[in-house]
Design an enzyme around this catalytic site. Structure first.
Site, mmCIF file in Angstrom:
data_model
loop_
_atom_site.group_PDB
_atom_site.id
_atom_site.type_symbol
_atom_site.label_atom_id
_atom_site.label_comp_id
_atom_site.label_asym_id
_atom_site.label_seq_id
_atom_site.Cartn_x
_atom_site.Cartn_y
_atom_site.Cartn_z
ATOM 1 N N LYS A 222 0.790 -1.228 0.000
ATOM 2 C CA LYS A 222 0.000 0.000 0.000
ATOM 3 C C LYS A 222 0.825 1.282 0.000
ATOM 4 C CE LYS A 222 -4.531 -1.663 1.274
ATOM 5 N NZ LYS A 222 -5.593 -1.818 2.255
ATOM 6 N N ARG A 256 -4.242 -10.171 4.294
ATOM 7 C CA ARG A 256 -4.643 -10.076 2.885
ATOM 8 C C ARG A 256 -3.446 -9.548 2.092
ATOM 9 N NH1 ARG A 256 -6.491 -6.234 -0.494
ATOM 10 N NH2 ARG A 256 -8.074 -6.805 -2.028
HETATM 11 C C1 7PM Z 1 -5.736 0.442 -5.267
HETATM 12 C C2 7PM Z 1 -5.773 0.933 -3.965
HETATM 13 C C3 7PM Z 1 -6.012 -0.878 -5.531
HETATM 14 C C4 7PM Z 1 -6.119 0.089 -2.927
HETATM 15 C C5 7PM Z 1 -6.330 -1.713 -4.485
HETATM 16 C C6 7PM Z 1 -6.415 -1.222 -3.192
HETATM 17 C C7 7PM Z 1 -8.432 -4.021 1.570
HETATM 18 C C8 7PM Z 1 -9.500 -4.742 1.054
HETATM 19 C C9 7PM Z 1 -8.576 -3.585 -0.538
HETATM 20 C C10 7PM Z 1 -8.123 -4.113 2.968
HETATM 21 C C11 7PM Z 1 -9.982 -5.622 3.143
HETATM 22 C C12 7PM Z 1 -5.616 -3.122 -2.025
HETATM 23 C C13 7PM Z 1 -6.719 -2.118 -2.034
HETATM 24 N N1 7PM Z 1 -7.842 -3.333 0.548
HETATM 25 N N2 7PM Z 1 -10.283 -5.537 1.829
HETATM 26 N N3 7PM Z 1 -9.588 -4.448 -0.262
HETATM 27 N N4 7PM Z 1 -8.936 -4.925 3.702
HETATM 28 N N5 7PM Z 1 -10.737 -6.388 3.948
HETATM 29 O O1 7PM Z 1 -4.485 -2.677 -1.737
HETATM 30 O O2 7PM Z 1 -7.205 -3.489 3.516
HETATM 31 O O3 7PM Z 1 -5.806 -4.291 -2.364
HETATM 32 S S1 7PM Z 1 -8.325 -2.886 -2.101
#
Ligand code: 7PM
Length: 277
Positions: A222, A256
């Site tokens: 992230k 995750r």
């Molecule tokens: C761009 C920015 C693409 C952020 C994808 C993301 C989470 C999630 C995501 C989390 C849970 C990523 C995020 N992040 N579900 N879905 N917890 N439960 O980095 O932190 O995958 S999307």
């Protein structure tokens, strides 16, 4: 709490578990493209399974910060064929990253083991769809919405606000008939939080765990890591593992991540060392 049921599977949550991220991208071609994209999703699923993932989190990219809004039909078309194909071929808990009641209900019929909702079932109809499905839910905290949430976020106390919000969602779930045994909680790293907010939340994972629910952490690759190290997404694995190791030591049990094998190995060692105490 230790054992939690996810449809036909149950997990011992005194052990760490890895949730592998599977992004399902839209097809640019309606003929051959569809096969290619499903095939690569299955290959990636198999790889993550062999590496030791307990969950495969299938996401139609509707929940990403800054992402364009995806229509319900488009989300259904992206997610359901992949879920169905994984369920046919592999013995793994499929989690669906969605906020839409239609996707929740349809995915539940295909036998998914977890609804992963970054909007904590706030979309109209989502709570009822989840309750009727009987599928466990991960409730995540997000401030604002994916389009606007990174624009100057402020909290009186980020820890208090995230905890009160999630406990209120737990209470709403119980009213709707989703029992506490079906819930896990996630502070939502990067969702309407500054770097300081994210660091505070990760620092306070032990307190968060005291709420009494399994804790899921999503920090893989992230922006907060990029902000600290000034490195592109492709160079964030080691720092991701540091953040997840800290969260494990504070009681988080579901991680995750994009990179399954490094985390399975790291968490196995962390667990074996902790067990000796
Ligand atoms: C761009 C920015 C693409 C952020 C994808 C993301 C989470 C999630 C995501 C989390 C849970 C990523 C995020 N992040 N579900 N879905 N917890 N439960 O980095 O932190 O995958 S999307």
């Amino acid at each position: 709490m230790s054992v939690m049921n996810f449809g036909d599977r149950s997990l011992d949550l005194s052990l760490p578990h890895v949730m592998g991220i599977l992004n399902v991208t839209p097809d640019s071609f309606s003929d051959g493209g569809s096969y290619t994209s499903l095939d690569s999703a299955l290959k990636q699923t198999e790889k993550m399974l062999l590496e030791g993932a307990s969950f495969i989190d299938v996401g139609g990219e509707s929940t990403r910060p800054g992402a364009a809004v995806v229509s319900i039909q488009e989300e259904l078309d992206r997610v359901l064929p992949v879920v169905e194909a994984i369920k046919q071929r592999f013995d793994v808990i499929v989690s669906v990253d969605t906020s839409s009641p239609e996707v929740i209900s349809a995915a539940a019929r295909l036998g998914v083991g977890l609804i992963n909702d970054v909007r904590a079932l706030e979309r109209p109809g989502a709570m009822q769809a989840a309750a009727e499905s009987g599928v466990p839910v991960c409730l995540m905290h997000m401030k604002g919405n994916p389009e606007t949430m990174q624009q100057s976020v402020q909290y009186r106390s980020v820890v208090d606000e995230v905890e009160s919000y999630l406990l209120a969602r737990v209470a709403a779930c119980e009213v709707a008939g989703i029992g506490r045994e079906k819930l896990m909680l996630d502070p939502g790293i990067g969702f309407g939080k500054s770097l300081e907010h994210n660091l505070t939340l990760l620092n306070q994972t032990a307190g968060f765990r005291q709420l009494g629910f399994p804790v899921l952490i999503g920090v893989s690759r992230k922006t907060m890591i990029g902000d600290i190290l000034n490195v592109p997404v492709s160079e964030r694995l080691f720092a991701t593992m540091g953040a997840n190791a800290s969260a494990f030591a504070q009681g988080a049990r579901i991680f995750r991540v994009h990179d399954v094998k490094p985390h399975v190995d790291m968490l196995e060692l962390m667990y074996r060392i902790e067990k000796e105490r």
